[in-house]
Design a protein around this motif. Structure first.
Motif, PDB file in Angstrom:
ATOM      1  N   GLN A 141      97.793 126.079  -9.336  1.00 58.68           N
ATOM      2  CA  GLN A 141      99.089 125.417  -9.570  1.00 58.68           C
ATOM      3  C   GLN A 141      99.549 125.611 -11.011  1.00 58.68           C
ATOM      4  O   GLN A 141     100.723 125.879 -11.265  1.00 58.68           O
ATOM      5  CB  GLN A 141      98.976 123.917  -9.280  1.00 58.68           C
ATOM      6  CG  GLN A 141      99.252 123.564  -7.837  1.00 58.68           C
ATOM      7  CD  GLN A 141      99.339 122.049  -7.649  1.00 58.68           C
ATOM      8  OE1 GLN A 141      98.883 121.267  -8.490  1.00 58.68           O
ATOM      9  NE2 GLN A 141      99.914 121.615  -6.559  1.00 58.68           N
ATOM     10  N   GLU A 160     112.806 124.753  -5.746  1.00 64.01           N
ATOM     11  CA  GLU A 160     111.371 124.708  -5.437  1.00 64.01           C
ATOM     12  C   GLU A 160     110.790 123.319  -5.677  1.00 64.01           C
ATOM     13  O   GLU A 160     109.986 122.820  -4.894  1.00 64.01           O
ATOM     14  CB  GLU A 160     110.607 125.740  -6.276  1.00 64.01           C
ATOM     15  CG  GLU A 160     110.717 127.149  -5.742  1.00 64.01           C
ATOM     16  CD  GLU A 160     109.684 128.090  -6.353  1.00 64.01           C
ATOM     17  OE1 GLU A 160     109.342 129.064  -5.682  1.00 64.01           O
ATOM     18  OE2 GLU A 160     109.241 127.851  -7.489  1.00 64.01           O
ATOM     19  N   PHE A 163     111.833 120.959  -2.860  1.00 65.78           N
ATOM     20  CA  PHE A 163     111.046 121.210  -1.644  1.00 65.78           C
ATOM     21  C   PHE A 163     109.611 120.698  -1.813  1.00 65.78           C
ATOM     22  O   PHE A 163     109.017 120.160  -0.871  1.00 65.78           O
ATOM     23  CB  PHE A 163     111.032 122.706  -1.310  1.00 65.78           C
ATOM     24  CG  PHE A 163     112.203 123.134  -0.463  1.00 65.78           C
ATOM     25  CD1 PHE A 163     112.249 122.835   0.900  1.00 65.78           C
ATOM     26  CD2 PHE A 163     113.268 123.826  -1.016  1.00 65.78           C
ATOM     27  CE1 PHE A 163     113.327 123.217   1.687  1.00 65.78           C
ATOM     28  CE2 PHE A 163     114.358 124.220  -0.242  1.00 65.78           C
ATOM     29  CZ  PHE A 163     114.386 123.914   1.124  1.00 65.78           C
ATOM     30  N   SER A 164     109.054 120.854  -3.011  1.00 62.60           N
ATOM     31  CA  SER A 164     107.703 120.364  -3.278  1.00 62.60           C
ATOM     32  C   SER A 164     107.650 118.834  -3.183  1.00 62.60           C
ATOM     33  O   SER A 164     106.727 118.263  -2.585  1.00 62.60           O
ATOM     34  CB  SER A 164     107.266 120.833  -4.666  1.00 62.60           C
ATOM     35  OG  SER A 164     106.058 120.219  -5.037  1.00 62.60           O
ATOM     36  N   LYS A 166     109.629 117.015  -1.451  1.00 59.87           N
ATOM     37  CA  LYS A 166     109.837 116.677  -0.038  1.00 59.87           C
ATOM     38  C   LYS A 166     108.503 116.607   0.702  1.00 59.87           C
ATOM     39  O   LYS A 166     108.292 115.725   1.535  1.00 59.87           O
ATOM     40  CB  LYS A 166     110.752 117.716   0.617  1.00 59.87           C
ATOM     41  CG  LYS A 166     110.958 117.504   2.123  1.00 59.87           C
ATOM     42  CD  LYS A 166     111.871 118.548   2.719  1.00 59.87           C
ATOM     43  CE  LYS A 166     111.130 119.813   3.073  1.00 59.87           C
ATOM     44  NZ  LYS A 166     110.286 119.683   4.295  1.00 59.87           N
ATOM     45  N   GLU A 167     107.586 117.542   0.379  1.00 59.62           N
ATOM     46  CA  GLU A 167     106.286 117.562   1.063  1.00 59.62           C
ATOM     47  C   GLU A 167     105.499 116.286   0.809  1.00 59.62           C
ATOM     48  O   GLU A 167     104.833 115.766   1.699  1.00 59.62           O
ATOM     49  CB  GLU A 167     105.462 118.778   0.602  1.00 59.62           C
ATOM     50  CG  GLU A 167     106.026 120.113   1.030  1.00 59.62           C
ATOM     51  CD  GLU A 167     106.232 120.206   2.529  1.00 59.62           C
ATOM     52  OE1 GLU A 167     105.280 119.886   3.279  1.00 59.62           O
ATOM     53  OE2 GLU A 167     107.341 120.569   2.964  1.00 59.62           O
ATOM     54  N   SER A 168     105.568 115.773  -0.420  1.00 58.46           N
ATOM     55  CA  SER A 168     104.773 114.587  -0.782  1.00 58.46           C
ATOM     56  C   SER A 168     105.505 113.272  -0.558  1.00 58.46           C
ATOM     57  O   SER A 168     104.879 112.261  -0.238  1.00 58.46           O
ATOM     58  CB  SER A 168     104.355 114.676  -2.259  1.00 58.46           C
ATOM     59  OG  SER A 168     103.531 115.786  -2.475  1.00 58.46           O
ATOM     60  N   TYR A 169     106.829 113.278  -0.744  1.00 57.13           N
ATOM     61  CA  TYR A 169     107.557 112.003  -0.782  1.00 57.13           C
ATOM     62  C   TYR A 169     108.753 111.933   0.163  1.00 57.13           C
ATOM     63  O   TYR A 169     109.516 110.978   0.120  1.00 57.13           O
ATOM     64  CB  TYR A 169     108.058 111.739  -2.224  1.00 57.13           C
ATOM     65  CG  TYR A 169     106.972 111.809  -3.262  1.00 57.13           C
ATOM     66  CD1 TYR A 169     106.012 110.809  -3.375  1.00 57.13           C
ATOM     67  CD2 TYR A 169     106.880 112.903  -4.133  1.00 57.13           C
ATOM     68  CE1 TYR A 169     104.997 110.887  -4.321  1.00 57.13           C
ATOM     69  CE2 TYR A 169     105.862 112.986  -5.089  1.00 57.13           C
ATOM     70  CZ  TYR A 169     104.929 111.977  -5.167  1.00 57.13           C
ATOM     71  OH  TYR A 169     103.926 112.050  -6.108  1.00 57.13           O
ATOM     72  N   GLY A 170     108.940 112.953   1.010  1.00 55.12           N
ATOM     73  CA  GLY A 170     110.123 112.991   1.886  1.00 55.12           C
ATOM     74  C   GLY A 170     110.111 111.927   2.972  1.00 55.12           C
ATOM     75  O   GLY A 170     109.093 111.721   3.632  1.00 55.12           O
ATOM     76  N   ASP A 172     112.616 110.667   6.277  1.00 56.62           N
ATOM     77  CA  ASP A 172     113.806 110.976   7.085  1.00 56.62           C
ATOM     78  C   ASP A 172     114.758 109.792   7.112  1.00 56.62           C
ATOM     79  O   ASP A 172     114.345 108.656   7.364  1.00 56.62           O
ATOM     80  CB  ASP A 172     113.394 111.327   8.525  1.00 56.62           C
ATOM     81  CG  ASP A 172     112.789 112.713   8.619  1.00 56.62           C
ATOM     82  OD1 ASP A 172     113.276 113.616   7.911  1.00 56.62           O
ATOM     83  OD2 ASP A 172     111.833 112.898   9.382  1.00 56.62           O
ATOM     84  N   LEU A 179     113.900 111.434  -1.054  1.00 59.29           N
ATOM     85  CA  LEU A 179     112.664 111.587  -1.817  1.00 59.29           C
ATOM     86  C   LEU A 179     112.248 110.221  -2.351  1.00 59.29           C
ATOM     87  O   LEU A 179     112.917 109.652  -3.219  1.00 59.29           O
ATOM     88  CB  LEU A 179     112.864 112.586  -2.968  1.00 59.29           C
ATOM     89  CG  LEU A 179     113.343 113.983  -2.549  1.00 59.29           C
ATOM     90  CD1 LEU A 179     113.501 114.874  -3.773  1.00 59.29           C
ATOM     91  CD2 LEU A 179     112.392 114.617  -1.541  1.00 59.29           C
TER      92      LEU A 179
END
Length: 234
Positions: A141, A160, A163-164, A166-170, A172, A179
């Protein structure tokens, strides 16, 4: 900073990190020796340059790892979420902490005793191997981030980063993917490696294109396809 004594055997955070490989006996030993603390936003868990005496496990909350330059500037090298381990690289290499860990949102953090942690590593190959894998992942990383700063434009880096996150804190929502982390413009700029003005200009550009919106202090991703067009083309 309040003190608690949480039982490691029932801790969900442990399932998200290498400590899930520990035996029941090892988990019980950790439970007896560890200390759990509650931190408020803005409080510091450890400072860059301090000597490590153990490892921290973030049970819940959000923490940023920040490095400071000699001229007083700072940049965020990583965000840490519930289940992540903190300070283990410095602990394993017996070097001073390479960053300052500061709480962003109210957190519960467990301090794991040095001797028990080392004993668990020696006795449990699966645990030790996964710790090595995590070290390797963190190194990659850091290398990727150095490359990104050199070769990618700010809009590419911002897309980027979103999107990163979103993976941890997204989360719906009807408006899009919210986020669930409050980052200031300064913190976003620090993570992007650019100025606050440039960060705000690019956030505004994304908002005008209806790619993102703002819900109080949270960012909402409204158009993932449109955002994806800003990602670097491989």
């Amino acid at each position: 900073m309040a003190h608690h004594n949480h039982d490691c055997s029932h801790c969900q955070a442990r399932q998200a990190n290498p400590m899930r490989n520990l035996s029941t006996e090892q988990v019980d030993e950790l439970s007896q020796c560890k200390l759990a603390h509650s931190y408020k936003p803005g409080q510091v868990i450890f400072y860059e340059g301090n000597r490590p005496f153990g490892v921290y496990c973030l049970e819940k909350g959000k923490v940023k790892l920040t490095k400071y330059t000699p001229d007083g500037k700072s940049y965020i090298i990583r965000l840490v979420k519930g289940g992540d381990l903190l300070g283990y690289r410095s602990f394993l290499t017996n070097e001073p902490y390479s960053a300052t860990a500061e709480v962003i949102e109210e957190a519960t953090v467990c301090f794991l005793d040095r001797n028990i942690f080392l004993q668990s590593l020696r006795q449990n190959p699966a645990f030790a191997l996964e710790m090595l894998e995590q070290l390797g992942s963190d190194l990659k990383q850091a290398e990727d981030k150095a490359r990104d700063l050199a070769y990618k434009s700010v809009p590419e880096r911002l897309a980027e980063l979103l999107f990163s996150l979103k993976e941890s804190y997204g989360q719906d929502t009807p408006e899009g993917i919210r986020l669930d982390i409050r980052l200031t413009r300064e913190e976003l700029a620090s993570m992007l490696g650019t100025t606050i003005e440039t960060t705000v200009r690019n956030l505004t550009r994304f908002k005008e294109k209806d790619l993102i919106s703002f819900d109080k202090k949270y960012i909402v991703l409204r158009d993932l396809t449109g955002l994806g067009e800003f990602l670097p083309q491989i």
